[in-house]
Design a protein around this motif. Structure first.
Motif, PDB file in Angstrom:
ATOM      1  N   LEU A  44       0.822  -1.217   0.000  1.00  0.00           N
ATOM      2  CA  LEU A  44       0.000   0.000   0.000  1.00  0.00           C
ATOM      3  C   LEU A  44       0.856   1.268   0.000  1.00  0.00           C
ATOM      4  N   VAL A  45       2.124   1.152   0.422  1.00  0.00           N
ATOM      5  CA  VAL A  45       2.997   2.316   0.407  1.00  0.00           C
ATOM      6  C   VAL A  45       3.224   2.754  -1.039  1.00  0.00           C
ATOM      7  N   ALA A  46       3.495   1.774  -1.906  1.00  0.00           N
ATOM      8  CA  ALA A  46       3.716   2.099  -3.323  1.00  0.00           C
ATOM      9  C   ALA A  46       2.394   2.282  -4.081  1.00  0.00           C
ATOM     10  N   HIS A  47       1.316   1.665  -3.575  1.00  0.00           N
ATOM     11  CA  HIS A  47       0.023   1.718  -4.278  1.00  0.00           C
ATOM     12  C   HIS A  47      -1.079   2.130  -3.296  1.00  0.00           C
ATOM     13  N   PRO A  48      -1.054   3.377  -2.801  1.00  0.00           N
ATOM     14  CA  PRO A  48      -2.000   3.772  -1.742  1.00  0.00           C
ATOM     15  C   PRO A  48      -3.458   3.796  -2.184  1.00  0.00           C
ATOM     16  N   ASP A  49      -3.696   3.760  -3.507  1.00  0.00           N
ATOM     17  CA  ASP A  49      -5.080   3.817  -3.989  1.00  0.00           C
ATOM     18  C   ASP A  49      -5.700   2.435  -4.181  1.00  0.00           C
ATOM     19  N   VAL A  50      -4.974   1.360  -3.814  1.00  0.00           N
ATOM     20  CA  VAL A  50      -5.602   0.025  -3.834  1.00  0.00           C
ATOM     21  C   VAL A  50      -6.603  -0.033  -2.680  1.00  0.00           C
ATOM     22  N   ARG A  51      -7.840  -0.502  -2.954  1.00  0.00           N
ATOM     23  CA  ARG A  51      -8.877  -0.558  -1.898  1.00  0.00           C
ATOM     24  C   ARG A  51      -8.745  -1.896  -1.169  1.00  0.00           C
ATOM     25  N   VAL A  52      -8.630  -1.818   0.158  1.00  0.00           N
ATOM     26  CA  VAL A  52      -8.401  -3.038   0.938  1.00  0.00           C
ATOM     27  C   VAL A  52      -9.563  -3.274   1.904  1.00  0.00           C
ATOM     28  N   PHE A  53     -10.088  -4.488   1.901  1.00  0.00           N
ATOM     29  CA  PHE A  53     -11.204  -4.854   2.776  1.00  0.00           C
ATOM     30  C   PHE A  53     -10.892  -6.193   3.441  1.00  0.00           C
ATOM     31  N   ALA A  54     -11.758  -6.580   4.392  1.00  0.00           N
ATOM     32  CA  ALA A  54     -11.605  -7.893   5.021  1.00  0.00           C
ATOM     33  C   ALA A  54     -12.960  -8.556   5.173  1.00  0.00           C
ATOM     34  N   SER A  55     -12.964  -9.887   5.081  1.00  0.00           N
ATOM     35  CA  SER A  55     -14.181 -10.668   5.298  1.00  0.00           C
ATOM     36  C   SER A  55     -13.894 -11.732   6.352  1.00  0.00           C
ATOM     37  N   GLY A  56     -14.683 -11.728   7.413  1.00  0.00           N
ATOM     38  CA  GLY A  56     -14.521 -12.755   8.458  1.00  0.00           C
ATOM     39  C   GLY A  56     -15.475 -13.915   8.263  1.00  0.00           C
ATOM     40  N   THR A  57     -15.925 -14.106   7.029  1.00  0.00           N
ATOM     41  CA  THR A  57     -16.850 -15.210   6.727  1.00  0.00           C
ATOM     42  C   THR A  57     -16.052 -16.456   6.365  1.00  0.00           C
ATOM     43  N   SER A  58     -16.438 -17.581   6.949  1.00  0.00           N
ATOM     44  CA  SER A  58     -15.738 -18.837   6.679  1.00  0.00           C
ATOM     45  C   SER A  58     -15.784 -19.180   5.197  1.00  0.00           C
ATOM     46  N   PHE A  59     -14.711 -19.797   4.699  1.00  0.00           N
ATOM     47  CA  PHE A  59     -14.741 -20.218   3.286  1.00  0.00           C
ATOM     48  C   PHE A  59     -15.677 -21.414   3.077  1.00  0.00           C
ATOM     49  N   TYR A  60     -16.286 -21.924   4.154  1.00  0.00           N
ATOM     50  CA  TYR A  60     -17.338 -22.938   3.973  1.00  0.00           C
ATOM     51  C   TYR A  60     -18.689 -22.296   3.688  1.00  0.00           C
ATOM     52  N   LYS A  61     -18.679 -20.940   3.568  1.00  0.00           N
ATOM     53  CA  LYS A  61     -19.875 -20.226   3.120  1.00  0.00           C
ATOM     54  C   LYS A  61     -19.487 -19.419   1.883  1.00  0.00           C
ATOM     55  N   GLN A  62     -20.492 -18.872   1.208  1.00  0.00           N
ATOM     56  CA  GLN A  62     -20.167 -17.970   0.108  1.00  0.00           C
ATOM     57  C   GLN A  62     -19.706 -16.643   0.722  1.00  0.00           C
ATOM     58  N   CYS A  63     -18.533 -16.178   0.324  1.00  0.00           N
ATOM     59  CA  CYS A  63     -17.949 -14.967   0.927  1.00  0.00           C
ATOM     60  C   CYS A  63     -18.157 -13.732   0.049  1.00  0.00           C
ATOM     61  N   PHE A  64     -18.303 -13.923  -1.245  1.00  0.00           N
ATOM     62  CA  PHE A  64     -18.391 -12.800  -2.187  1.00  0.00           C
ATOM     63  C   PHE A  64     -19.662 -12.947  -3.026  1.00  0.00           C
ATOM     64  N   PRO A  65     -20.190 -11.846  -3.587  1.00  0.00           N
ATOM     65  CA  PRO A  65     -21.383 -11.953  -4.425  1.00  0.00           C
ATOM     66  C   PRO A  65     -21.142 -12.855  -5.636  1.00  0.00           C
ATOM     67  N   ASN A  66     -22.228 -13.362  -6.187  1.00  0.00           N
ATOM     68  CA  ASN A  66     -22.125 -14.185  -7.408  1.00  0.00           C
ATOM     69  C   ASN A  66     -21.353 -13.439  -8.499  1.00  0.00           C
ATOM     70  N   ASN A  67     -20.516 -14.160  -9.223  1.00  0.00           N
ATOM     71  CA  ASN A  67     -19.808 -13.628 -10.404  1.00  0.00           C
ATOM     72  C   ASN A  67     -19.043 -12.335 -10.135  1.00  0.00           C
ATOM     73  N   SER A  68     -18.432 -12.212  -8.959  1.00  0.00           N
ATOM     74  CA  SER A  68     -17.787 -10.932  -8.636  1.00  0.00           C
ATOM     75  C   SER A  68     -16.261 -11.030  -8.581  1.00  0.00           C
ATOM     76  N   LEU A  69     -15.733 -12.242  -8.441  1.00  0.00           N
ATOM     77  CA  LEU A  69     -14.301 -12.388  -8.157  1.00  0.00           C
ATOM     78  C   LEU A  69     -13.513 -12.615  -9.456  1.00  0.00           C
ATOM     79  N   HIS A  70     -12.469 -11.768  -9.661  1.00  0.00           N
ATOM     80  CA  HIS A  70     -11.609 -11.968 -10.846  1.00  0.00           C
ATOM     81  C   HIS A  70     -10.497 -12.962 -10.551  1.00  0.00           C
TER      82      HIS A  70
END
Ligand SMILES: C[S@@+](CC[C@H](N)C(=O)[O-])C[C@H]1O[C@@H](n2cnc3c(N)ncnc32)[C@H](O)[C@@H]1O
Length: 192
Positions: A44-70
């Motif tokens: 982030l020091v070199a790329h401060p405009d990268v948006r960073v988030f966190a999800s505390g949802t188990s990977f045994y559940k759906q963590c991201f919306p349908n068709n959203s992850l590249h």
């Protein structure tokens, strides 16, 4: 980051979502990312405009919306089972199992969990998206984490042997020894 920007242009928005259990040490993660813990230097020091988030949802559940992850990446995480299928009679870790029925119960649980993980990831991934997963496992020469041909002493075997010695000396009971394990299961919000 550099190659993505080179390909898609300097204004290309990049969003990174970290995913782990609710019990993860999220404070240290953000301290590291935002440079409060200075070294090694965060991207982030070199790329401060990268948006960073966190999800505390188990990977045994759906963590991201349908068709959203590249692009998804998981390192040494998705071999953690959703539940302990049985106690291990004589060992602290699945790699030390000596009873065939127990090995089979772990094998079945792992197969069922793997399918659950892949079904959720398939929903999250965009068409054409990519997923890279590295998991721990045992190879045909019985090599596994901390127990390879170039390592003299296996940590897991060493700890298992120490547990057996404590039982033999009467310091702990067999039942207490069977209730100990090296955590490779979901911790349900508890700290590991
Ligand atoms: C061995 S650590 C690997 C951490 C990191 N990926 C690395 O390579 O250093 C395993 C990680 O998987 C996480 N984990 C285990 N089960 C999980 C689950 N069901 N959902 C999300 N994360 C989980 C653990 O909390 C832990 O942070």
């Amino acid at each position: 980051m550099n190659s993505l920007r080179k390909k898609h242009g300097e204004d290309f928005d990049i969003e990174v979502v970290y995913e782990d259990q609710p019990s993860n040490d999220w404070t240290s993660l953000f301290y590291r990312l935002q440079g409060v813990i200075p070294k090694p230097e965060s991207y982030l020091v070199a790329h401060p405009d990268v948006r960073v988030f966190a999800s505390g949802t188990s990977f045994y559940k759906q963590c991201f919306p349908n068709n959203s992850l590249h692009f998804g990446f998981s390192c040494a995480g998705m071999h953690w089972l959703s539940r302990l299928p049985c106690k291990i009679t004589d060992g602290l870790h699945p790699t030390q199992i000596t009873v065939a029925e127990e090995r089979e119960m772990f094998r079945r649980q792992a197969a069922e969990d793997w399918e659950t993980i892949l079904v959720h990831r398939a929903r999250e991934l965009q068409p054409g998206g990519r997923l890279v997963i590295t998991n721990l496992g045992t190879d045909k020469d019985n090599q596994y984490v901390g127990n390879t041909k170039r390592i003299k002493c296996s940590l897991i075997k060493h700890m298992t042997d120490k547990g057996r010695t404590l039982v033999k000396k009467g310091i702990i009971t067999k039942e207490e020894s069977q209730s100990m394990n090296i955590n490779t299961c979901r911790s349900h919000g508890r700290r590991n």
